[in-house]
Write a protein that holds these residues in place. Sequence first.
Motif: not given
Length: 202
Positions: A167, A170, A183
């Motif tokens: 995360e 990302v 992802e």
Amino acid sequence: MKRKLAAFALLTTVSLSLSACSDDSGSGKANGEGTSSSQSTAEFNDADVTFAQQMIPHHEQAIEMAQMAETRASSAEVKTIAQEIEAAQGPEIQTLEGWLEEWGEDAPSGEMDHGDMNHGSGDDTGMSGMMNETQMEDLMSESAADFDRMFLQMMIEHHEGAVEMAETEVQDGENADAIAMAEKVISDQQSEIDQMKKLLGS
């Protein structure tokens, strides 16, 4: 004779001009393509490098745990999950190592001491969910009856750490391929977390 020489000179000049235009056009296209490819390879930042350097040992430990389960787990479902983890994360390690090589960055040696990492602490290593040496030894020494439960509990926390790291990639990363892998890690490992929680509850 003079007319013939003049005509020959004119044809030669035109031919050279056309050839030069053709060469310039071709080399310009090639150079443009080369520049585009070079720029694409160079599109990465510190977050991408950190993601790759940390996810490699994180994946390596997950594979180590999965290999234990393949021989020590009593549940067929646990063995299946372990096989899926190893099959997915092995190729990802190779991809991550390839990126680091392309970027001119160091890859982890593969000899990281688990004892240097605190269990799920998110300490200076930044690798949440890593098991320490004692925990890995405890897992190895568990009897078949208790191995499955401990494996599932540890792997859930390990996966949650990987999801957290992905995360961050990302959110902060720049390289499109690295973000796409992050992802995929989130999607795949969250699905496995859900499966393992169901097995623990059954």
